[in-house]
Motif scaffolding. Structure first.
Motif, PDB file in Angstrom:
ATOM      1  N   TYR A 242      33.339  32.053  15.683  1.00  0.00           N
ATOM      2  CA  TYR A 242      32.350  31.740  14.649  1.00  0.00           C
ATOM      3  C   TYR A 242      33.081  31.369  13.365  1.00  0.00           C
ATOM      4  CZ  TYR A 242      29.029  34.082  17.746  1.00  0.00           C
ATOM      5  OH  TYR A 242      28.272  34.449  18.832  1.00  0.00           O
ATOM      6  N   ILE A 243      32.629  30.319  12.711  1.00  0.00           N
ATOM      7  CA  ILE A 243      33.131  29.937  11.399  1.00  0.00           C
ATOM      8  C   ILE A 243      31.965  29.980  10.428  1.00  0.00           C
ATOM      9  CG2 ILE A 243      34.229  28.141  10.012  1.00  0.00           C
ATOM     10  CD1 ILE A 243      35.642  27.155  12.472  1.00  0.00           C
ATOM     11  N   ASP A 244      32.031  30.903   9.471  1.00  0.00           N
ATOM     12  CA  ASP A 244      30.954  31.097   8.492  1.00  0.00           C
ATOM     13  C   ASP A 244      29.592  31.261   9.179  1.00  0.00           C
ATOM     14  OD1 ASP A 244      32.719  30.976   6.358  1.00  0.00           O
ATOM     15  OD2 ASP A 244      32.512  28.800   6.140  1.00  0.00           O
ATOM     16  N   GLY A 245      29.583  32.032  10.276  1.00  0.00           N
ATOM     17  CA  GLY A 245      28.340  32.331  10.970  1.00  0.00           C
ATOM     18  C   GLY A 245      27.897  31.299  11.981  1.00  0.00           C
ATOM     19  N   ILE A 246      28.621  30.183  12.100  1.00  0.00           N
ATOM     20  CA  ILE A 246      28.252  29.114  13.023  1.00  0.00           C
ATOM     21  C   ILE A 246      29.032  29.289  14.329  1.00  0.00           C
ATOM     22  CG2 ILE A 246      28.152  26.629  13.403  1.00  0.00           C
ATOM     23  CD1 ILE A 246      26.319  27.582  11.191  1.00  0.00           C
ATOM     24  N   TYR A 247      28.323  29.352  15.440  1.00  0.00           N
ATOM     25  CA  TYR A 247      28.949  29.487  16.756  1.00  0.00           C
ATOM     26  C   TYR A 247      29.646  28.183  17.133  1.00  0.00           C
ATOM     27  CZ  TYR A 247      29.192  29.742  21.889  1.00  0.00           C
ATOM     28  OH  TYR A 247      29.609  29.706  23.198  1.00  0.00           O
ATOM     29  N   ILE A 248      30.896  28.312  17.608  1.00  0.00           N
ATOM     30  CA  ILE A 248      31.687  27.168  18.049  1.00  0.00           C
ATOM     31  C   ILE A 248      31.734  27.206  19.568  1.00  0.00           C
ATOM     32  CG2 ILE A 248      33.845  25.924  17.772  1.00  0.00           C
ATOM     33  CD1 ILE A 248      32.356  26.474  15.136  1.00  0.00           C
ATOM     34  N   PRO A 249      30.995  26.345  20.268  1.00  0.00           N
ATOM     35  CA  PRO A 249      30.856  26.511  21.718  1.00  0.00           C
ATOM     36  C   PRO A 249      32.077  26.137  22.530  1.00  0.00           C
ATOM     37  CG  PRO A 249      29.696  24.547  21.000  1.00  0.00           C
ATOM     38  CD  PRO A 249      30.174  25.235  19.756  1.00  0.00           C
ATOM     39  N   ARG A 250      32.909  25.228  22.028  1.00  0.00           N
ATOM     40  CA  ARG A 250      34.042  24.766  22.838  1.00  0.00           C
ATOM     41  C   ARG A 250      35.335  25.424  22.396  1.00  0.00           C
ATOM     42  NH1 ARG A 250      32.492  24.800  26.799  1.00  0.00           N
ATOM     43  NH2 ARG A 250      30.337  25.104  26.163  1.00  0.00           N
ATOM     44  N   PRO A 251      36.131  25.943  23.339  1.00  0.00           N
ATOM     45  CA  PRO A 251      37.381  26.637  22.972  1.00  0.00           C
ATOM     46  C   PRO A 251      38.460  25.719  22.443  1.00  0.00           C
ATOM     47  CG  PRO A 251      37.174  26.451  25.358  1.00  0.00           C
ATOM     48  CD  PRO A 251      35.870  25.983  24.777  1.00  0.00           C
ATOM     49  N   SER A 252      38.232  24.396  22.440  1.00  0.00           N
ATOM     50  CA  SER A 252      39.216  23.494  21.842  1.00  0.00           C
ATOM     51  C   SER A 252      39.396  23.786  20.364  1.00  0.00           C
ATOM     52  CB  SER A 252      38.785  22.027  22.034  1.00  0.00           C
ATOM     53  OG  SER A 252      37.518  21.805  21.448  1.00  0.00           O
ATOM     54  N   THR A 253      38.376  24.373  19.734  1.00  0.00           N
ATOM     55  CA  THR A 253      38.487  24.686  18.319  1.00  0.00           C
ATOM     56  C   THR A 253      39.547  25.742  18.062  1.00  0.00           C
ATOM     57  OG1 THR A 253      36.149  24.153  18.088  1.00  0.00           O
ATOM     58  CG2 THR A 253      37.148  25.383  16.297  1.00  0.00           C
ATOM     59  N   GLY A 254      39.972  26.453  19.100  1.00  0.00           N
ATOM     60  CA  GLY A 254      41.029  27.431  18.931  1.00  0.00           C
ATOM     61  C   GLY A 254      42.335  26.833  18.436  1.00  0.00           C
ATOM     62  N   MET A 255      42.520  25.532  18.617  1.00  0.00           N
ATOM     63  CA  MET A 255      43.743  24.893  18.174  1.00  0.00           C
ATOM     64  C   MET A 255      43.635  24.329  16.765  1.00  0.00           C
ATOM     65  SD  MET A 255      46.261  25.240  20.067  1.00  0.00           S
ATOM     66  CE  MET A 255      47.264  24.047  19.192  1.00  0.00           C
ATOM     67  N   THR A 256      42.459  24.358  16.168  1.00  0.00           N
ATOM     68  CA  THR A 256      42.305  23.772  14.851  1.00  0.00           C
ATOM     69  C   THR A 256      42.914  24.670  13.779  1.00  0.00           C
ATOM     70  OG1 THR A 256      40.111  24.744  14.613  1.00  0.00           O
ATOM     71  CG2 THR A 256      40.232  22.537  15.537  1.00  0.00           C
ATOM     72  N   ASP A 257      43.163  24.074  12.627  1.00  0.00           N
ATOM     73  CA  ASP A 257      43.858  24.771  11.551  1.00  0.00           C
ATOM     74  C   ASP A 257      42.969  25.836  10.904  1.00  0.00           C
ATOM     75  OD1 ASP A 257      46.111  23.228  11.906  1.00  0.00           O
ATOM     76  OD2 ASP A 257      45.456  21.699  10.488  1.00  0.00           O
ATOM     77  N   ILE A 258      43.612  26.922  10.464  1.00  0.00           N
ATOM     78  CA  ILE A 258      42.947  27.959   9.675  1.00  0.00           C
ATOM     79  C   ILE A 258      43.398  27.794   8.230  1.00  0.00           C
ATOM     80  CG2 ILE A 258      42.783  30.437   9.270  1.00  0.00           C
ATOM     81  CD1 ILE A 258      43.054  30.882  12.228  1.00  0.00           C
ATOM     82  N   GLN A 259      42.490  27.396   7.366  1.00  0.00           N
ATOM     83  CA  GLN A 259      42.833  27.102   5.980  1.00  0.00           C
ATOM     84  C   GLN A 259      41.835  27.755   5.035  1.00  0.00           C
ATOM     85  OE1 GLN A 259      45.515  25.499   5.205  1.00  0.00           O
ATOM     86  NE2 GLN A 259      46.093  24.653   7.196  1.00  0.00           N
TER      87      GLN A 259
END
Length: 798
Positions: free
Chosen positions: A120-137
């Motif tokens: 979850y990013i700011d309460g929004i569910y991220i359905p695809r695990p590809s987001t696991g590779m995105t940057d944390i900023q």
């Protein structure tokens, strides 16, 4: 009971006895005192509360902790939280990560199959695990929630959740700029700025760019592999009124590279044609070229002239990966007398696309293009408040719709490319409520319930040869034509459709009690139930949908602060029961043959203990230790598959000739390391007009199974030996890595200069092995971990 468990239990009992000696008072929220350990506010239960009074196993990481640990994306979190493991290495593109908590994971997270651990990013569910590779900023905090999360969060998840909370705009002008330079020609820049626009109105912008050469090198093509080029942007604008506030947000991230770091570990001479064997031998992974390979991608056969130009363009292509995600959200908070109303609206888009030379060599054995593209729209409403002084609640509704397509296009033995692709639409709707009741001033009970309705629709369009009309004659397919699905409408040159529709509904629940035994001691116990949604096997048409897998657990824990908040000890013990396990099996399917797919098969039991210790033993020193001991097994006789053994005479309920039922319940569970340990120590020393901080960290994750098989009792001795070999290769040994960081922080101006190193000892370890020695290809591929990296960072804040 093992010595390790007895020791950990003794530590917990000692902490309990010490804390119980303190007087009992209701504990107010604290922000830290003196030189003690600072408190952290978390939203693990969708409301702000102290980490130390939250009745759930959760690891909370502040921006300082993320920077010190050099956490740049979700993959790096494995080094910070107990019970969390993150696998890398995919038969297709490398945009997907395989996240598991407490043995709850998913090694086939396709569009029609949800992850077991939600992000979850700011309460929004991220359905695809590809987001696991995105940057944390520009993160305010990051929380790792362990155990079933069924009642309060947007989706039912059986393993846990990763909750990322980014910084909101505020009324202060501020900003930060960071530059990085490191080995492998690493160049990076980050910036964020917060600007007040008017009374109650502010905007916050952040961005980052990273460019790095590859950790690996292709000896055949002279190309880098496992490199990274990343660009990231986020913007947030927030307005705060008298009794309401609105936050609008948008973010975008794009990453590209020249392929995964993959190499050949072994091959089976009994399956591989003799002409290919010298090339495979030359490409085998060795210690002296651990980060080298000889992959070449797709080859160009002489028979491609009849294909479409789009199909022909896929031949002669070298490995690559592209990942792009973006999204928008709107969060509205409104106070209605004693009630609080919240609306969370989200849109997420995810695209990952890549090619992987699965054999890891120059031999044209297997190269695969794989990827997916989807969008997800979600809406959540929450209403919360106090009914009486002792009774509070949160209730609401959640709806989401995901639409997209997924494909896998494979070239085998240098032939023409096969195509598996599907259009997918997933819909979910849920109603939830949770209440908290103060039985006394120190004793509290909680009860929650959610009911979820899911719709899963997919349309398969599979072809034996990509680029030929669907209705042309092709030998060797179940239908006799290029279309290889079970068509639900007439096949034409451009139409090959197999519709698959399913609906599921299931409950989730949470019951618990917690006790503030003293100022310093918090104890809780809970039992929870959740489910992972059902779905479809997209690459094996004609199979039934798999149903949701159901999980229930019991968890007990204590959280204690001792010695004037110089020692913090948090522990949790758990036992999990899982039914209708979504297991990957290799079976014979009529009209398809031997294939790999997901089915509901098996009952699973998992148990363990997690500990987190933070200590400030002397001025300037912070010591952190966390680890887990866990284990699990299938219930005997609950997990099986069908294997065809020629001449065996086996019979089974499916009516498969010579199909032998094989009991798999003795196999190990996947992605379940029995031991994990993370140790970090930071010493801060005042020096002149600033502070010197020296950090050393060690992270160990135990051995994990990524593949486990068993041969039928009726199989030949040679087949059983091959299965035994595959089991050994499906197990990845445990490994430990050392990281370090030395930083000097000036008081004025606010500038920090830091040098860092990761995997300082240059340990050669494996992330995953993908063995297919006996089924079809006769190879075992290996995905290796990162080598030693080091660099320097400079950060300026105002």
């Amino acid at each position: 009971m093992s010595k390790r468990v007895a020791t950990l239990g003794a530590i917990g009992m000692g902490a309990l006895a010490a804390a119980m000696a303190q007087p009992v008072f209701a504990q107010p929220a604290q922000s830290g005192a003196g030189e003690g350990i600072q408190d952290i506010v978390v939203t693990a239960r969708r409301t702000e509360e102290s980490l130390q009074t939250t009745p759930i196993a959760v690891t909370a990481l502040t921006p300082e902790a993320l920077a010190t640990a050099k956490v740049e994306n979700v993959v790096d979190l494995q080094r910070t939280a107990p019970g969390l493991v993150i696998g890398r290495g995919s038969a297709g593109g490398d945009g997907i990560v395989f996240v598991a908590i407490r043995g709850q994971g998913n090694l086939q997270p396709i569009l029609a199959n949800d992850p077991a651990v939600a992000t979850y990013i700011d309460g929004i569910y991220i359905p695809r695990p590809s987001t696991g590779m995105t940057d944390i900023q520009d993160v305010q905090r990051l929380e790792v929630l362990r155990g079933p999360q069924g009642t309060l969060f947007g989706r039912n998840t059986t393993g846990g959740a990763i909750n990322i909370v980014t910084n909101d705009p505020d009324d202060q002008l501020s900003g930060a700029f960071k530059a990085e330079f490191g080995n492998y020609s690493t160049l990076g820049a980050q910036a964020n700025i917060n600007v007040p626009l008017a009374d109650g109105l502010a905007i916050r912008l952040s961005g980052a760019m990273t460019d790095r050469d590859g950790y690996g090198y292709n000896l055949a093509t002279k190309r880098d592999v496992a490199d990274n080029n990343s660009k990231f942007l986020r913007g947030k604008i927030k307005y705060e009124g008298d009794s309401w506030d609105l936050t609008l947000s948008g973010d975008w991230n794009r990453q590209t590279n020249h392929g995964q770091q993959i190499a050949l570990w072994a091959f089976n001479p009994a399956i591989i044609p003799a002409a290919f064997q010298p090339g495979l031998t030359a490409g085998l992974l060795t210690k002296d070229r651990w980060w080298g390979n000889t992959v070449t991608g797709t080859s160009i056969p002489a028979t491609i002239g009849s294909l479409t130009p789009e199909a022909q363009a896929l031949y002669g292509v070298k490995p690559f990966n592209t990942l792009e995600v973006y999204g928008f959200s709107a969060t509205l908070n409104f106070e209605l007398n004693d009630l609080n109303f919240k609306s969370i609206t989200g849109y997420r888009h995810s695209m990952n696309y890549g090619q992987n030379d699965t054999d890891g060599t120059a031999v044209p054995l297997l190269a695969t293009f794989a990827g997916s593209s989807s969008y997800y729209i979600s809406q959540e409403f929450q209403l919360s408040g106090n009914i009486t002084d002792s009774l509070s609640f949160i209730t609401g509704a959640y709806a989401g719709k995901e639409s997209g397509d997924e494909f896998s296009r494979s070239q085998i033995f240098g032939g023409l490319i096969r195509d598996s692709n599907a259009d997918v639409t997933n819909k979910t709707f849920g109603l939830f409520a949770q209440a908290y009741y103060e039985l006394t001033s120190t004793l509290r009970a909680v009860g929650g319930f959610r009911y979820t309705w899911d719709t899963r629709n997919s349309v398969l369009h599979n072809a034996q040869v990509y680029g030929l009309p669907y209705n042309v004659a092709v030998a060797g397919t179940p239908t006799g034509i290029n279309c290889t699905v079970n068509p639900t409408e007439p096949v034409t040159a451009t139409t090959c459709n197999q519709e698959q529709n399913a609906k599921f509904n299931y409950p989730a629940w949470n019951l618990g009690v917690d006790w503030q035994a003293s100022d310093n001691l918090f104890i809780y116990a809970a039992t929870r139930g959740a489910a992972k949604a059902g779905g479809w096997n997209l690459r094996a048409g004609g199979l039934p949908a798999f149903s949701p897998e159901k999980v229930k657990d019991v968890e007990a824990g204590l959280k204690v602060d001792l010695f004037d908040r110089r020692l913090r000890f948090n522990t949790a013990v758990f036992h999990t029961w899982k039914d209708d396990n979504q297991a990957i099996v290799n079976s014979f399917v009529t009209g398809i043959g031997v294939t790999q797919y997901i089915q509901n098969n098996g009952k699973v039991r998992i148990w363990g203990m997690e500990n987190e210790i933070t200590a400030v033993p002397w001025e300037g020193m912070t010591l952190s230790v966390n680890g887990s001991l866990q284990n699990g097994k299938y219930v005997k006789g609950s997990f099986s598959e069908i294997q065809v053994v020629a001449g065996s005479g086996c019979t089974n309920s499916a009516g498969v000739a010579n199909g032998c039922v094989v009991d798999l319940s003795g196999l190990p569970l996947l992605q379940l390391p029995k031991k994990q340990l993370n140790i970090s120590a930071t010493q801060k020393i005042p020096v002149g007009g600033g502070t010197l901080a020296v950090t050393g960290a060690y992270s160990y994750v135990g051995g994990q199974h990524f593949d486990a098989v068993r041969a039928a009792d009726q199989a030949s001795a040679a087949t059983k030996a091959a299965y035994d070999t595959e089991n050994r290769l499906g197990f990845v040994p445990g490994y430990g890595i050392f990281n370090g960081r030395i930083a000097f922080q000036l008081d004025d101006p606010n500038v920090e200069v830091a040098v860092y190193g990761r995997n300082i000892t240059n340990n050669k370890y494996l992330l995953r092995r993908f063995p297919d020695l006996y089924r079809s290809l006769g190879i075992a591929a290996a995905y290796v971990g990162q080598p030693a990296t080091y660099g320097v960072e400079t950060t300026f804040k105002f």
